[in-house]
Motif scaffolding. Structure first.
Motif, PDB file in Angstrom:
ATOM      1  N   UNK A 153       0.740  -1.143  -0.117  1.00 10.60           N
ATOM      2  CA  UNK A 153      -0.005   0.173  -0.012  1.00 10.60           C
ATOM      3  C   UNK A 153       0.861   1.185   0.039  1.00 10.60           C
ATOM      4  N   UNK A 154       0.549   2.155  -0.659  1.00 14.91           N
ATOM      5  CA  UNK A 154       1.206   3.493  -1.089  1.00 14.91           C
ATOM      6  C   UNK A 154       0.679   4.804  -0.632  1.00 14.91           C
ATOM      7  N   UNK A 155      -0.776   4.934  -0.968  1.00 17.29           N
ATOM      8  CA  UNK A 155      -1.481   6.057  -0.635  1.00 17.29           C
ATOM      9  C   UNK A 155      -2.548   5.625   0.171  1.00 17.29           C
ATOM     10  N   UNK A 156      -3.346   6.725   0.996  1.00 16.55           N
ATOM     11  CA  UNK A 156      -4.011   6.498   2.042  1.00 16.55           C
ATOM     12  C   UNK A 156      -5.300   5.696   1.251  1.00 16.55           C
ATOM     13  N   UNK A 291       6.051  11.342  -4.749  1.00 14.29           N
ATOM     14  CA  UNK A 291       5.621  12.711  -4.347  1.00 14.29           C
ATOM     15  C   UNK A 291       4.160  12.970  -4.497  1.00 14.29           C
ATOM     16  N   UNK A 292       3.493  12.440  -5.435  1.00  8.01           N
ATOM     17  CA  UNK A 292       2.108  12.907  -5.327  1.00  8.01           C
ATOM     18  C   UNK A 292       1.253  11.892  -4.180  1.00  8.01           C
ATOM     19  N   UNK A 293       1.878  10.964  -4.107  1.00 10.01           N
ATOM     20  CA  UNK A 293       1.148  10.050  -3.004  1.00 10.01           C
ATOM     21  C   UNK A 293       1.429  10.855  -1.300  1.00 10.01           C
ATOM     22  N   UNK A 294       2.649  11.281  -1.496  1.00 13.60           N
ATOM     23  CA  UNK A 294       3.101  12.120   0.000  1.00 13.60           C
ATOM     24  C   UNK A 294       2.098  13.507  -0.061  1.00 13.60           C
TER      25      UNK A 294
END
Length: 333
Positions: A153-156, A291-294
């Motif tokens: 999993x990488x994004x919320x 960066x977008x996921x952060x």
């Protein structure tokens, strides 16, 4: 969304062995038996007892054998325990303002910021604990909360399909998670490993050292490389137990706790990094958000703050943390 291992070893040995020979100090902790924290606690406690030259006795109950942290606080209040090595989860049962050091996700960017804010707030915090019948002997931490999961999993949004471990006593936090589309499963620490093995849960917010010590990573083999929140803790004893110490004993405890706190926080942080490397060698996959996921994680945290302020963290202390961090970052530019 946090796990509560705090700096368990920060000074119990000093308080335990300073009591009179016919006294016992019983300390509860969630630290796993034979873990780094438990071994050092026992070794240092025995060394201090020997140096005292008396027959003072101490008992340390690891593995949450005295129940969860809420249970330990209750036991201290009725005299079954005299002290506890607790994270914010337990400490906030005594003094809610302590939640400001841990329950503000992605608010802190480094250990330097954590240390700065804690020292600014420490005198007032310790006074509040004293007013409620507890003495804070030492402060510590146990690493950053990371998310361990069975699937990568990488994004919320990746975590919304998962079932999260959540502390059974943290009803407000569970309510917030549900409102955001997440699925908390309230459990105690001892239930985490069997729950993730059986599929009752498939995601665990945990410090790396805890995940290694309890073998959670062997089932939840993915770790998100994101510092969600620091796990902050302290060693406390009841004022009744403190008052039974001689003035010389109290002075020794204060001095030893102050020195040990600095050294042992550094050791705990080193062990966290080593734990990640050890798990990677045994098959752990570390997933790093792009960066977008952060940006998505930052947006989630920003959206949480209005829900946390005044509910999980008293508004006054929430604002105080924000102010201290603003000052700290301005001086570091």
């Amino acid at each position: 969304m946090k796990i509560k291992l705090a700096a368990f070893l920060l000074g119990a040995m000093f308080a335990v062995t300073a009591v009179a020979a016919d006294k016992q100090l019983r300390i509860g902790t969630l630290a796993p038996k034979n873990s780094l924290y438990h071994r050092q606690l026992m070794d240092l406690g025995e060394a201090w007892r020997t140096a005292q030259g008396g027959s003072a006795k101490y008992l340390v109950y690891p593995d949450g054998s005295q129940g969860g942290e809420t249970d330990m606080v209750r036991r201290m209040r009725i005299g079954q325990l005299q002290g506890g090595l607790l994270s914010v989860v337990g400490l906030r049962e005594i003094e809610p303002s302590i939640a400001a050091l841990q329950n503000m996700p992605m608010m802190f960017r480094s250990w330097e910021e954590v240390d700065y804010v804690r020292e600014k707030m420490r005198p007032a915090m310790e006074k509040r604990f004293l007013d409620k019948g507890f003495i804070v002997l030492a402060w510590g931490d146990a690493g950053w909360v990371r998310f361990f999961s069975k699937e990568a999993a990488f994004a919320p949004n990746d975590f919304k399909k998962m079932k999260f471990f959540a502390w059974g006593a943290e009803a407000d936090q569970q309510e917030i998670m549900k409102s955001l589309g997440y699925t908390p499963v309230p459990l105690e620490t001892a239930d985490i490993l069997p729950a993730i093995q059986t599929g009752m849960i498939n995601a665990v917010p945990s410090t790396p050292y805890f995940a290694l010590a309890t073998q959670v990573y062997t089932t939840a083999g993915n770790m998100l490389d994101l510092n969600w929140a620091p796990v902050v803790g302290a060693l406390i004893i009841t004022k009744k137990a403190w008052d039974e110490l001689t003035p010389e004993g109290q002075a020794s405890v204060r001095e030893a706790g102050s020195k040990a706190g600095v050294q042992l926080r550094a050791k705990a942080r080193q062990e966290v990094d080593e734990a990640v490397e050890a798990m990677k060698k045994r098959g752990l996959t570390v997933n790093r958000p792009n960066p977008e996921q952060m940006k998505e994680w930052s947006a989630l945290a920003d959206g949480l703050y209005p829900r946390i302020r005044g509910k999980l963290v008293p508004a006054e202390q929430f604002d105080e943390v924000v102010g201290h961090l603003k000052t700290f970052r301005a001086t570091r530019k």
